[in-house]
Design a protein around this motif. Structure first.
Motif, short mmCIF file in Angstrom:
data_model
loop_
_atom_site.label_atom_id
_atom_site.label_comp_id
_atom_site.label_asym_id
_atom_site.label_seq_id
_atom_site.Cartn_x
_atom_site.Cartn_y
_atom_site.Cartn_z
N LYS A 206 0.85 -1.35 -0.04
CA LYS A 206 -0.13 -0.04 0.04
C LYS A 206 0.76 1.12 -0.03
O LYS A 206 0.35 2.22 -0.11
CB LYS A 206 -0.89 0.07 1.06
CG LYS A 206 -1.89 -0.99 1.17
CD LYS A 206 -2.86 -0.94 2.37
CE LYS A 206 -4.08 -2.14 2.24
NZ LYS A 206 -4.79 -2.12 3.35
N ALA A 207 2.10 1.20 -0.16
CA ALA A 207 3.20 2.31 -0.10
C ALA A 207 2.79 3.32 1.14
O ALA A 207 3.11 4.32 1.16
CB ALA A 207 2.96 2.89 -1.46
N THR A 208 2.60 2.61 2.06
CA THR A 208 2.46 3.44 3.53
C THR A 208 3.74 3.32 4.65
O THR A 208 3.84 4.12 5.32
CB THR A 208 1.28 2.94 4.36
OG1 THR A 208 1.43 1.51 4.79
CG2 THR A 208 0.23 3.09 3.58
N ALA A 209 4.65 2.34 4.14
CA ALA A 209 5.84 2.21 5.02
C ALA A 209 6.84 1.44 4.26
O ALA A 209 6.58 0.65 3.41
CB ALA A 209 5.53 1.64 6.38
N THR A 230 21.07 -4.70 10.53
CA THR A 230 19.90 -4.04 11.68
C THR A 230 18.80 -3.70 10.75
O THR A 230 18.83 -3.52 9.43
CB THR A 230 20.34 -2.58 12.36
OG1 THR A 230 20.84 -1.59 11.35
CG2 THR A 230 21.43 -2.80 13.38
N LEU A 231 17.36 -3.69 11.34
CA LEU A 231 16.21 -3.66 10.55
C LEU A 231 15.49 -2.30 11.20
O LEU A 231 15.36 -1.95 12.44
CB LEU A 231 15.43 -4.88 10.85
CG LEU A 231 14.19 -4.61 10.11
CD1 LEU A 231 14.34 -4.64 8.59
CD2 LEU A 231 13.16 -5.97 10.60
N HIS A 232 15.27 -1.55 10.30
CA HIS A 232 14.48 -0.18 10.72
C HIS A 232 13.18 -0.11 9.92
O HIS A 232 13.10 -0.64 8.61
CB HIS A 232 15.50 1.15 10.15
CG HIS A 232 16.98 0.98 10.61
ND1 HIS A 232 17.18 1.74 11.90
CD2 HIS A 232 18.04 0.27 10.15
CE1 HIS A 232 18.67 1.18 11.98
NE2 HIS A 232 18.84 0.80 10.96
N ASN A 237 3.87 8.65 6.99
CA ASN A 237 3.47 9.74 8.09
C ASN A 237 4.57 10.23 8.92
O ASN A 237 4.31 11.01 9.75
CB ASN A 237 2.28 9.21 8.79
CG ASN A 237 2.65 8.21 9.82
OD1 ASN A 237 4.17 7.79 9.85
ND2 ASN A 237 1.80 7.37 10.45
N GLY A 238 5.95 9.76 8.76
CA GLY A 238 6.83 10.22 9.58
C GLY A 238 7.56 9.66 10.48
O GLY A 238 8.55 9.78 11.10
N GLU A 239 6.67 8.47 10.91
CA GLU A 239 7.07 7.57 12.14
C GLU A 239 8.40 6.76 11.57
O GLU A 239 8.31 6.35 10.57
CB GLU A 239 5.86 6.77 12.64
CG GLU A 239 4.90 7.80 13.22
CD GLU A 239 3.58 6.90 13.75
OE1 GLU A 239 3.78 5.39 13.35
OE2 GLU A 239 2.72 7.30 14.23
N SER A 240 9.04 6.61 12.56
CA SER A 240 10.26 5.75 12.27
C SER A 240 10.80 4.74 13.76
O SER A 240 10.36 5.57 14.65
CB SER A 240 11.53 6.14 11.81
OG SER A 240 12.02 7.39 12.59
N LYS A 280 3.64 -1.20 14.55
CA LYS A 280 4.27 -0.65 15.87
C LYS A 280 5.45 -1.11 16.20
O LYS A 280 6.19 -0.75 17.05
CB LYS A 280 3.22 -0.73 16.97
CG LYS A 280 2.16 0.24 16.77
CD LYS A 280 1.21 0.09 17.94
CE LYS A 280 0.04 0.77 17.93
NZ LYS A 280 -0.82 0.68 19.40
N CYS A 281 5.83 -2.08 15.16
CA CYS A 281 7.13 -2.89 15.48
C CYS A 281 7.11 -3.92 16.57
O CYS A 281 8.24 -4.11 17.18
CB CYS A 281 8.28 -2.14 15.55
SG CYS A 281 8.61 -1.11 13.77
N ASP A 282 6.00 -4.16 17.28
CA ASP A 282 5.98 -5.13 18.23
C ASP A 282 5.84 -6.51 17.65
O ASP A 282 5.22 -6.57 16.72
CB ASP A 282 4.55 -4.47 19.29
CG ASP A 282 4.80 -3.40 19.73
OD1 ASP A 282 5.84 -2.93 20.37
OD2 ASP A 282 3.68 -2.71 19.92
N PRO A 283 6.17 -7.42 18.55
CA PRO A 283 6.31 -8.94 18.07
C PRO A 283 4.76 -9.41 18.26
O PRO A 283 4.05 -9.01 19.26
CB PRO A 283 7.15 -9.76 18.94
CG PRO A 283 7.47 -8.74 20.02
CD PRO A 283 7.06 -7.46 19.70
N VAL A 284 4.29 -9.86 17.21
CA VAL A 284 2.79 -10.62 17.23
C VAL A 284 2.76 -12.14 17.46
O VAL A 284 2.02 -12.67 18.35
CB VAL A 284 2.10 -10.09 15.79
CG1 VAL A 284 0.64 -10.86 16.02
CG2 VAL A 284 1.87 -8.60 15.81
#
Length: 560
Positions: A206-209, A230-232, A237-240, A280-284
């Protein structure tokens, strides 16, 4: 009307031909087999005099053919001829010729509808519109720009650009929306990092991130031959954020789900971990550890295959990622290629030359583990390429996942179990069931029934500390038991597992306490280094003293 079955294209020493997809697997009569030697006699469209061409690429809608030849200069030092050509597939005429010295990133990048096309030229990304290569429609200028990736999907188009660091300045990746490139606030997002000799940038559907795998050529800690990764995560929307990977080691693969709401990473020294993260980069969900180095989501995003190809044995794990249940565990030995069928039900694995020149062939599987079709190339032949016929999204509907293996007429092959090497001195002795690595089981990171929310990173960390303390106390009790023989002291003792003891001498107890304090500080430094923090020289020197401190602590506790 029901959708057609995808065809399979097969290319090798036997020629180029088409095979009907499941359930028939017969050679298609709609396309006559083309012998590679006589290809010019079968429906020739155009002929290009490019004897040194080594790279070919079609634009997304097959309107442009791009070719690249190695760049050469004459003996007197004069500039060589343009070596990147763009041809009109319909007429065969050359749109434009460019000079492209490096083979890396040689091909221009098109948007999916071919409205824009971009290429990197001397600290700039040049944009062309509607395949008009005589006019540069827009430019994105950044000093020492190294790479860029256009977003998938329709307008508005976005572009991610990478600039490597120099003279102490960090590397960075920025996101822009075409054609807004000017001004200090033009960038949608920016993420900088120090450890990056090269990067891989992955847009979601969706080209959002964008996910950025930053790699260094050398691992300064000496832990890996393959450098550090490393993974980023960078959102439009500016969040990283830095994606915290619980196990240290290489990052083998990262892949987005087609839903664009989660991604899977395969990482860590073998046996590798695999984890699904949310935005949110939280493990699911944590799949535990195993022999794997690749991940493949199905076209609908409802099934995930974790696989170990290359120098691994070809073991696959097929997971239902909506319910996090294991569907099957087939083995595709010696595979060099994997691809999902557009119908989301079938899988293609192949062994191709030149990666492997023996046992060439391909298999078509159902995701439940059944081999539905198998083709082995004759011993004197080679398989070069095999691929599914592409289809647009939405042609094949999502079907309910089944866990029962579908029937197959292909005889099942039990994979050969490789026996471990045993030195001559141990061959007449009983075999023990010891393992080099104990594999971790899968673990659901989502909140369970009755829980309000999943554990935070701090809570998980505290939980691990508590479990480590319990294990240490149990170990101490076992050592005191008269029924058990004393075990030698470990060479390295993890933080929070050192049993609390007193010698009866206040001075010795004080020294022991100080040593444990120093070892705890060293563990914290090691954790910071694993998380990607650049340590100072004095901090690195502290880490190097860990072995000596452990030995001193051991001697004090043993009363030496």
């Amino acid at each position: 009307m029901a959708p057609s079955t995808p065809l399979l294209t097969v290319r090798g020493s036997e020629g180029l031909y088409m095979v009907n997809g499941p359930p028939h697997f017969t050679e298609s009569t709609l396309f006559s087999r083309i012998n590679v030697i006589n290809v010019t006699n079968k429906g020739l469209l155009h002929s290009f005099d490019l004897p040194k061409a080594v790279c070919l690429e079609f634009s997304p809608k097959n309107t442009v053919l791009a070719t690249w030849q190695p760049y050469t200069t004459s003996k007197d030092g004069t500039a060589g001829m343009p070596n990147l050509q763009l041809y009109d597939v319909k007429t065969g005429t050359c749109f434009k010729s460019f000079t492209q010295k490096k083979m890396q990133n040689w091909c221009p990048s098109w948007s999916e509808d071919e409205t824009i096309c971009a290429r990197n030229v001397n600290n700039e990304v040049h944009f062309f519109e509607n395949n008009n290569f005589n006019t540069i429609a827009n430019k994105l200028h950044l000093q020492k720009i190294n790479d860029f990736v256009l977003s998938p999907g329709p307008q508005p188009y976005k572009v991610a650009v990478y600039v490597p660091g120099s003279k102490g300045a960090p590397s960075f990746v920025r996101l822009y929306q075409y054609p807004n490139f000017d001004g200090p606030h033009a960038a949608l997002a920016n993420k900088s990092f120090f450890k990056a000799d090269k990067v891989t940038m992955l847009w979601n559907k969706k080209a959002t991130a964008v996910l950025v795998i930053a790699s260094t050529d050398v691992d300064k800690t000496g832990a890996s031959y393959y450098g550090e990764q490393t993974l980023h995560y960078i959102a439009a929307n500016g969040e990283s954020a830095v994606v915290q990977l619980p196990k240290s080691g290489p990052i083998y693969d990262v892949v987005w789900n087609s839903s664009s709401t989660e991604f899977c990473a395969v990482y860590g020294f073998m046996p590798a971990k695999a984890t699904i993260f949310n935005l949110k980069c939280d493990p699911v969900f944590d799949f535990g550890t195993g022999p794997r180095n690749a991940a493949y989501y199905s076209p609908h995003g409802h099934i995930l295959v974790l696989a170990g190809f290359g120098n691994l044995r070809g073991q696959m794990e097929v997971w239902d990622v909506k319910n996090y249940k294991l569907i099957s565990k087939p083995v595709a030995s010696d595979s060099t290629y994997f691809a999902w069928c557009p119908d989301g039900e079938h899988i293609l694995t192949a062994t191709c030359a030149p990666r492997l020149r023996v046992n060439n062939g391909y298999k078509i599987w159902h995701y439940t583990g059944s081999v539905l079709h198998k083709y082995d190339v004759p011993s004197n032949g080679e398989l070069w390429q095999v691929s599914w016929q592409p289809f647009l999204d939405g042609i094949f509907p999502v079907k309910t996942i089944t866990y029962q293996a579908v029937p197959s007429d292909v005889p099942s092959e039990e994979p050969k179990v490789a026996t471990a090497y045993r030195p001559p001195a141990l061959r007449n002795k009983p075999i023990t069931n010891s393992k080099l690595h104990e594999e971790e089981p899968p673990q659901n990171m989502k909140p369970q029934a009755g829980n309000d929310k999943p554990l935070s990173k701090t809570a998980l960390k505290n939980q691990r500390k508590h479990e480590a303390k319990k294990a240490a106390k149990q170990e101490a009790r076992n050592e005191k038991s008269p029924d058990l023989a004393p075990t030698p002291a470990p060479q390295s003792t993890p933080r929070n597992t050192i049993p609390q003891s007193t010698s009866g001498d206040p001075e010795i107890d004080k020294k022991i306490k100080n040593l444990k304090k120093k070892l705890k500080a060293i563990e914290q430094l090691k954790e910071q280094a694993a998380a990607g923090k650049q340590l100072e020289k004095n901090q690195l020197e502290k880490i190097q003293k860990e072995k000596a401190l452990l030995q001193e602590l051991e001697d004090l506790e043993l009363g030496i």
